[in-house]
Design a protein around this motif. Structure first.
Motif, short mmCIF file in Angstrom:
data_model
loop_
_atom_site.label_atom_id
_atom_site.label_comp_id
_atom_site.label_asym_id
_atom_site.label_seq_id
_atom_site.Cartn_x
_atom_site.Cartn_y
_atom_site.Cartn_z
N THR A 154 0.80 -1.22 0.00
CA THR A 154 0.00 0.00 0.00
C THR A 154 0.83 1.27 0.00
O THR A 154 0.38 2.32 -0.46
CB THR A 154 -0.93 0.02 1.22
OG1 THR A 154 -0.12 -0.12 2.41
CG2 THR A 154 -1.94 -1.11 1.17
N SER A 155 2.05 1.20 0.54
CA SER A 155 2.86 2.41 0.68
C SER A 155 4.33 2.03 0.84
O SER A 155 4.65 0.92 1.28
CB SER A 155 2.40 3.22 1.90
OG SER A 155 3.19 4.39 2.07
N GLU A 181 -1.55 -4.73 2.85
CA GLU A 181 -2.89 -5.13 3.29
C GLU A 181 -2.83 -6.37 4.17
O GLU A 181 -3.81 -6.74 4.81
CB GLU A 181 -3.77 -5.41 2.06
CG GLU A 181 -4.15 -4.17 1.26
CD GLU A 181 -5.13 -3.26 1.98
OE1 GLU A 181 -5.57 -3.62 3.10
OE2 GLU A 181 -5.45 -2.19 1.43
N GLN A 233 -2.11 0.97 5.88
CA GLN A 233 -2.38 1.80 4.71
C GLN A 233 -1.23 2.72 4.31
O GLN A 233 -1.11 3.10 3.15
CB GLN A 233 -3.63 2.67 4.97
CG GLN A 233 -4.85 1.89 5.39
CD GLN A 233 -5.25 0.83 4.37
OE1 GLN A 233 -5.47 1.12 3.21
NE2 GLN A 233 -5.33 -0.43 4.81
N THR A 255 0.74 0.83 -6.87
CA THR A 255 0.02 1.54 -5.82
C THR A 255 0.79 2.68 -5.17
O THR A 255 0.18 3.60 -4.61
CB THR A 255 -0.38 0.55 -4.71
OG1 THR A 255 0.81 -0.11 -4.25
CG2 THR A 255 -1.36 -0.49 -5.23
N CYS A 256 2.14 2.64 -5.19
CA CYS A 256 2.88 3.63 -4.42
C CYS A 256 4.26 3.87 -5.03
O CYS A 256 4.80 3.02 -5.74
CB CYS A 256 3.02 3.20 -2.96
SG CYS A 256 3.80 1.57 -2.74
#
Length: 405
Positions: free
Chosen positions: A113-114, A129, A155, A379-380
């Motif tokens: 996610t990050s 996640e 997150q 995603t990141c």
């Protein structure tokens, strides 16, 4: 500067080397430290070949040669390693998509996610996640450790400006603070949000204040030393997903499901500008990093903010006038994350179309695109403020470190 884990590994490798070549010295080392493991008397002898210390030394020599080669290459191309302020000059130093990135795997489930890069250590933090925060060595992509404590999907992760603290936010309604100098021990858990916490950021110039945003429609301010929530902002009409803090600590911006971007003065926590133009969820926001101390910022970038959205666009804003300076439209799916390059001349975005795009902010055009950067949604993205490090993460649970030149 070494972490506790790295110090222990170094002590052990030195002991193992001495135990083979200088046993009497090894016994002195073992008696003076509790960080080495002495094999049992009936333990089998070590296998023939170089010890870990010798392997590490060889890798250092290879790294030194690589640095010398890079310096020679940069000298030939007219790019200096150091500017007047003693830091790496910005130049272009953009990801070279014609060279394969290092790949690291370890997360499970719904994806990474990050990602965040430590400002001084050679480490990268990722969140997933799967509820885990993982620490990696950026040079080799080697997995170092998993930080356990969250009970829901994590997150976001963010290092403080000094690197003395790592913050993580989770769907378990908590923010956790981890200390890199204590082997990433969890030193504080912050509670106050009533729903999934999307983003967390430290506020410059110190490490003691943070800001977070959540699906509970709020933005909260925190004092790290006490764990207390000091202020709550309720200006959005839906899930607040994106958050950015200006590098000088004077301003922050938030965005989310209502498609608006609110810009606030940090001292008063009051809205100074509302930016409208996106017609879908705002997923990411970024201010430009501070320029080197020896260089004055371009007036054109003083009030710059960039945003990404599920409307497939990346938008450039002037936070003082509220004007949309430009809209980039080359992505074919939701744009998940965006950063501004340390030169303040470029932006880099990642998307559910699996691509990475570099944008030329001065000439308002797409500069370079990497198709199929990941096997699934990207995603990141994170880039170091001075080193040649850029990393991305995706739903494919792969972290990639790209060659920058």
């Amino acid at each position: 500067m070494l972490t506790d884990t790295q110090k222990k590994a170094l002590d052990q490798s030195i002991y193992d080397y001495l135990a083979i070549h200088h046993p009497s010295v090894a016994s002195v080392l073992a008696s003076s430290t509790d960080t080495v493991t002495i094999p049992a008397a009936d333990a089998p002898p070590p296998p023939p070949g170089p010890t870990l210390l010798e392997k590490k030394w060889s890798s250092v020599l290879r790294l030194q040669k690589k640095v010398l080669d890079l310096e020679a290459q940069m000298k030939r191309s007219g790019v200096g390693m150091k500017g007047a302020g003693g830091t790496l000059q910005a130049g272009k130093m953009l990801p070279a998509f014609d060279q394969p990135p290092k790949q690291s795997r370890g997360h499970r489930g719904g994806g990474i996610t990050s990602c965040a890069i430590h400002p001084t250590h050679n480490t990268i933090a990722t969140s997933g996640e799967d509820g885990a925060v993982k620490i990696w060595e950026w040079e080799t992509g080697e997995f170092l450790q998993t930080l356990k404590g969250h009970t829901g999907g994590v997150q976001d992760v963010a290092f403080s400006g000094s690197g003395h603290m790592l913050a993580s936010s989770s769907a378990d309604l908590t923010i956790k603070l981890w200390d890199p100098e204590k082997n990433y021990q969890c030193v504080k858990t912050l509670r106050g949000h009533s729903h999934n916490i999307s983003r967390v950021r430290f506020i410059a110039p110190n490490d003691d204040h943070l800001v977070s945003c959540s699906r509970d429609n709020t933005v909260k301010f925190w004092e790290a030393s006490t764990g207390f929530c000091t202020h709550t902002v309720e200006e959005h009409e839906g899930w607040v997903r994106a958050l950015a803090v200006r590098s000088d600590g004077t301003e922050f911006a938030s965005g989310g499901n209502d498609s608006y971007i609110n810009v606030y003065k940090i001292s008063s926590k009051e809205i100074t500008t509302t930016l409208s133009g996106h017609d879908h969820i705002v997923t990411s926001l970024a201010y430009p990093p501070l320029p080197p101390a020896s260089k004055s910022p371009d007036p054109a970038t003083l009030n710059l903010l960039i945003s990404a959205s599920r409307d497939k666009t990346v938008r450039l804003w002037d936070t003082q006038t509220g004007s949309n300076l430009h809209t980039f439209t080359d992505h074919d799916n939701w744009v998940r994350d965006v950063i501004i390059h340390r030169s303040r001349n470029y932006a880099i975005s990642v998307s559910d179309d699996k691509s990475i795009i570099i944008w030329d902010l001065k000439n308002k055009r797409k500069l370079r695109k990497c198709e199929d950067a990941h096997g699934h949604f990207v995603t990141c993205i994170a880039m170091h403020s001075s080193r040649m490090i850029l990393t991305t993460g995706g739903v494919d649970n792969v972290m990639k470190s790209w060659v920058v030149k």
